[in-house]
Design a protein around this motif. Sequence first.
Motif, PDB file in Angstrom:
ATOM      1  N   ARG A   1      -2.322  -3.716  -3.166  1.00  0.00           N
ATOM      2  CA  ARG A   1      -2.197  -4.840  -4.097  1.00  0.00           C
ATOM      3  C   ARG A   1      -1.314  -5.918  -3.485  1.00  0.00           C
ATOM      4  O   ARG A   1      -0.676  -5.705  -2.438  1.00  0.00           O
ATOM      5  CB  ARG A   1      -1.565  -4.361  -5.411  1.00  0.00           C
ATOM      6  N   THR A   2      -1.260  -7.071  -4.152  1.00  0.00           N
ATOM      7  CA  THR A   2      -0.365  -8.149  -3.733  1.00  0.00           C
ATOM      8  C   THR A   2       1.053  -7.848  -4.210  1.00  0.00           C
ATOM      9  O   THR A   2       1.268  -7.597  -5.400  1.00  0.00           O
ATOM     10  CB  THR A   2      -0.833  -9.494  -4.315  1.00  0.00           C
TER      11      THR A   2
ATOM     12  N   GLU B   1       0.879  -1.168   0.000  1.00  0.00           N
ATOM     13  CA  GLU B   1       0.000   0.000   0.000  1.00  0.00           C
ATOM     14  C   GLU B   1       0.914   1.216   0.000  1.00  0.00           C
ATOM     15  O   GLU B   1       1.515   1.545   1.011  1.00  0.00           O
ATOM     16  CB  GLU B   1      -0.906   0.006   1.234  1.00  0.00           C
ATOM     17  N   ASP B   2       1.052   1.828  -1.147  1.00  0.00           N
ATOM     18  CA  ASP B   2       2.043   2.894  -1.299  1.00  0.00           C
ATOM     19  C   ASP B   2       1.942   3.911  -0.170  1.00  0.00           C
ATOM     20  O   ASP B   2       0.848   4.394   0.143  1.00  0.00           O
ATOM     21  CB  ASP B   2       1.847   3.609  -2.648  1.00  0.00           C
ATOM     22  N   PRO B   3       3.078   4.240   0.483  1.00  0.00           N
ATOM     23  CA  PRO B   3       4.437   3.783   0.167  1.00  0.00           C
ATOM     24  C   PRO B   3       4.892   2.578   1.004  1.00  0.00           C
ATOM     25  O   PRO B   3       6.088   2.307   1.096  1.00  0.00           O
ATOM     26  CB  PRO B   3       5.265   5.016   0.544  1.00  0.00           C
TER      27      PRO B   3
ATOM     28  N   ALA C   1      -2.518  -6.605   9.312  1.00  0.00           N
ATOM     29  CA  ALA C   1      -2.268  -5.417   8.500  1.00  0.00           C
ATOM     30  C   ALA C   1      -3.553  -4.607   8.452  1.00  0.00           C
ATOM     31  O   ALA C   1      -4.651  -5.165   8.379  1.00  0.00           O
ATOM     32  CB  ALA C   1      -1.830  -5.792   7.092  1.00  0.00           C
ATOM     33  N   LEU C   2      -3.418  -3.290   8.511  1.00  0.00           N
ATOM     34  CA  LEU C   2      -4.557  -2.381   8.450  1.00  0.00           C
ATOM     35  C   LEU C   2      -4.411  -1.526   7.205  1.00  0.00           C
ATOM     36  O   LEU C   2      -3.485  -0.728   7.082  1.00  0.00           O
ATOM     37  CB  LEU C   2      -4.596  -1.507   9.711  1.00  0.00           C
ATOM     38  N   LEU C   3      -5.327  -1.701   6.249  1.00  0.00           N
ATOM     39  CA  LEU C   3      -5.274  -0.988   4.976  1.00  0.00           C
ATOM     40  C   LEU C   3      -6.227   0.200   5.011  1.00  0.00           C
ATOM     41  O   LEU C   3      -7.367   0.091   5.469  1.00  0.00           O
ATOM     42  CB  LEU C   3      -5.647  -1.929   3.830  1.00  0.00           C
ATOM     43  N   ARG C   4      -5.757   1.324   4.514  1.00  0.00           N
ATOM     44  CA  ARG C   4      -6.540   2.556   4.541  1.00  0.00           C
ATOM     45  C   ARG C   4      -7.702   2.511   3.541  1.00  0.00           C
ATOM     46  O   ARG C   4      -7.635   1.806   2.532  1.00  0.00           O
ATOM     47  CB  ARG C   4      -5.644   3.757   4.224  1.00  0.00           C
TER      48      ARG C   4
END
Length: 285
Positions: free
Chosen positions: A71-72, A49-51, A62-65
């Motif tokens: 992506r994988t 998840e950039d960066p 993991a916590l994604l915004r």
Amino acid sequence: MIQFLSPPLPHFICCGEDTYPIGGRHPDRSSIGVFDLLVVTRGCLHLSEDPLSLTVPAGSFALLRPDRFHRTALPCEEETHFYWLHFHTLGQWKEVDERPDAINEGSKDAFQTQTVHQFAHYLPQTGKMTFPEAAYGWLRELLDLEDETTVASQWRQQILFQELLLCLQQAAKLPASSSYISVADEASAYLRRNYKTAVSYKAMAEELHFHANYISLCMKRAYGCTPLEYLATYRIEQAKRLLIDTNETIGRIAEETGFGTFSYFIRSFNRLAGCTPKEFRTRYR
């Protein structure tokens, strides 16, 4: 690390589980609008998840915004099982570094003041579960409740979700430069415990084992006010509750909330609430 200002607390939306074979990939997604929490129980997920590059082995999360593309990064190298959970918040949130901002915003009504009720909590974007088996149990129970539609089951889901957030927060170790937050929290707790009595900087410093000036600086940075300002605001808040919920005289309420004199109570109440105690009682009773 992501900072959430509460209330309101983040709220649970839905959850599920999945198992990827060797070579399996997590779907690429962009701005899904909700936070995506992934808890791996077996194997390993490799995400980006950039960066950030996120490696999530068993026993980690993991916590994604909600507003970024993820992506994988690498396909699974072994069979990987994980739980996923979507949540969001109606409150303020943002990504922070080692310098969290002062917490001095909030709404006002008859019971609330902006420097007392609002608090911040922090969730790392990746980390190891402190109590993985307990977290897995909460996630399994959340899954079991997904098929129920009663108010009681929805309420239970929100409670389980908050337990899970508390578990994740233990992995959020703030940098040493942010230790002022813990000092401010200790000082505010001390002031709330002792608001009915005369409070001095000397007594507070002795109790907390920090110099009074340092405590004041920490509270100013964390809450946007000095200890005495915090104490006055908290006392007025307690006085508001007594004015609405009891028939105590205004003089008695002044004594019970730690104000030394009746006149000082009237001046303080007028300054912080914008009206006299009698006017406040008349308005909200």
